[in-house]
Design an enzyme around this catalytic site. Structure first.
Site, PDB file in Angstrom:
ATOM      1  CB  VAL A 106     -23.849  -8.016  28.631  1.00  0.00           C
ATOM      2  CG1 VAL A 106     -24.024  -6.876  27.632  1.00  0.00           C
ATOM      3  CG2 VAL A 106     -24.706  -9.210  28.232  1.00  0.00           C
ATOM      4  CB  CYS A 107     -20.661  -4.356  28.773  1.00  0.00           C
ATOM      5  SG  CYS A 107     -19.746  -2.795  28.779  1.00  0.00           S
ATOM      6  CB  SER A 108     -18.259  -3.792  32.951  1.00  0.00           C
ATOM      7  OG  SER A 108     -19.575  -3.465  33.353  1.00  0.00           O
TER       8      SER A 108
END
Length: 324
Positions: A106-108
């Site tokens: 998720v994301c970074s």
């Protein structure tokens, strides 16, 4: 199969992204007839972890818990773009994929998968703010910066927070069917399905032209987006032959005149939808699409959503009705 899920946490984890995983996979909804996942929060760096919000998280589970997981999910964290990761964490992720489990970022969190070599040769994404750095740091990854999530079989990557919800529901839909995914989405009060190819909502300013030989023509094109244009007309504007102009345009912009023009028209349409109350036909006229139906077709093709939906996302419900 999706029964056993582990969220892999590193120091300075982002609580919201962790909360997404807990909400989708960690709640017991058996009273509604929904499947229950064996869910665990796993620490990669000791029993107590710091969050970026200033509080700590403790868990009894270490990396050995990953060995039985069907899905290992890595939420975002601070400084994931420039930190190093413990080799035992990367080894655990590689082993998970080697034995047939799936991994999700998720994301970074994508940077952790990249450090483990799991993005090499695969399409992937992350939050649009981090996409360029992801591509720079992991040149063998095929980064798609504009999409919500990418499913490459065993490796799933998602963009910002809401896109993490979309990716999780996508996995639930695959494993348990649409009825289960829709029921979880209703419980969370989120859209039941957004396709991974839908574009992230990225704030893009109207472009500034810095090209050497076609820059003047690009500036002219920006000022006349409402007009019909042919390569022959543009070449004449640049005082070149059509063939030379097309070659120079490709060299200096990385794309064709048609695709560049289409992209700028969509960008202008986004800007007008966000900042004005113009009708769809009015916006279509100003952006060179001609009518609302053509605007809608190109908008959906480029961004994966309709102009009306885009406007509602940024400005709330409007009285303007979509003409197509």
């Amino acid at each position: 199969m999706l029964k056993n899920v582990a969220a892999l946490l590193l120091d300075e984890v982002h609580p919201f992204e962790l909360g997404v995983l807990c909400e989708v996979f960690g709640l017991d909804r058996s009273d509604e007839g929904l499947p229950v996942h064996d869910f665990a929060v796993v620490s990669a760096e000791g029993p107590v972890l710091q969050t970026h919000a200033g509080f700590t998280i403790s868990t009894p589970h270490g990396l050995d818990r990953l060995e039985e997981a069907d899905l290992v999910a890595v939420p975002a964290g601070s400084h994931f773009m420039d930190r190093e990761y413990p080799e035992e964490v990367l080894d655990a992720l590689r082993r998970a994929v080697d034995r047939g489990a799936r991994v999700l970022s998720v994301c970074s969190g994508a940077y952790v998968l990249g450090a483990a070599g799991l993005l090499d040769g695969r399409r992937c994404t992350t939050h649009w703010r981090h996409a360029a750095e992801l591509a720079r740091r992991f040149p063998r990854a095929v980064v798609e910066p504009d999409v919500l999530y990418v499913d490459e079989g065993q490796v799933i990557t998602s963009a910002g927070t809401a896109a993490g919800i979309d990716a999780c529901l996508h996995l639930v839909r695959q494993a348990h069917g649409p009825d289960v995914a829709n029921a979880i989405a209703r419980r969370m009060v989120v859209p039941p399905h957004r396709d991974g190819g839908q574009a992230q909502y990225i704030k893009r300013p109207l472009p500034r032209t810095t090209c050497d030989t076609v820059g003047g023509t690009l500036a002219w094109m920006e000022r006349h987006l409402d007009q019909e244009m042919t390569v022959e007309q543009l070449a004449a504007q640049a005082h070149m032959s059509p063939r030379t102009f097309a070659r120079r345009f490709q060299q200096e912009t990385g794309t064709t005149p048609y695709r560049w023009l289409l992209r700028q028209r969509v960008l202008l349409a986004q800007h007008l939808l966000e900042t004005s109350d113009e009708t769809m036909d009015g916006i279509a006229g100003r952006t060179g699409f001609g009518n609302a139906a053509a605007l809608r077709h190109q908008f959906v093709k480029s961004l994966g959503t309709t102009p009306n939906s885009y406007r509602r996302t940024f400005r709330g419900p409007m009285s303007v009705s979509e003409a197509a």
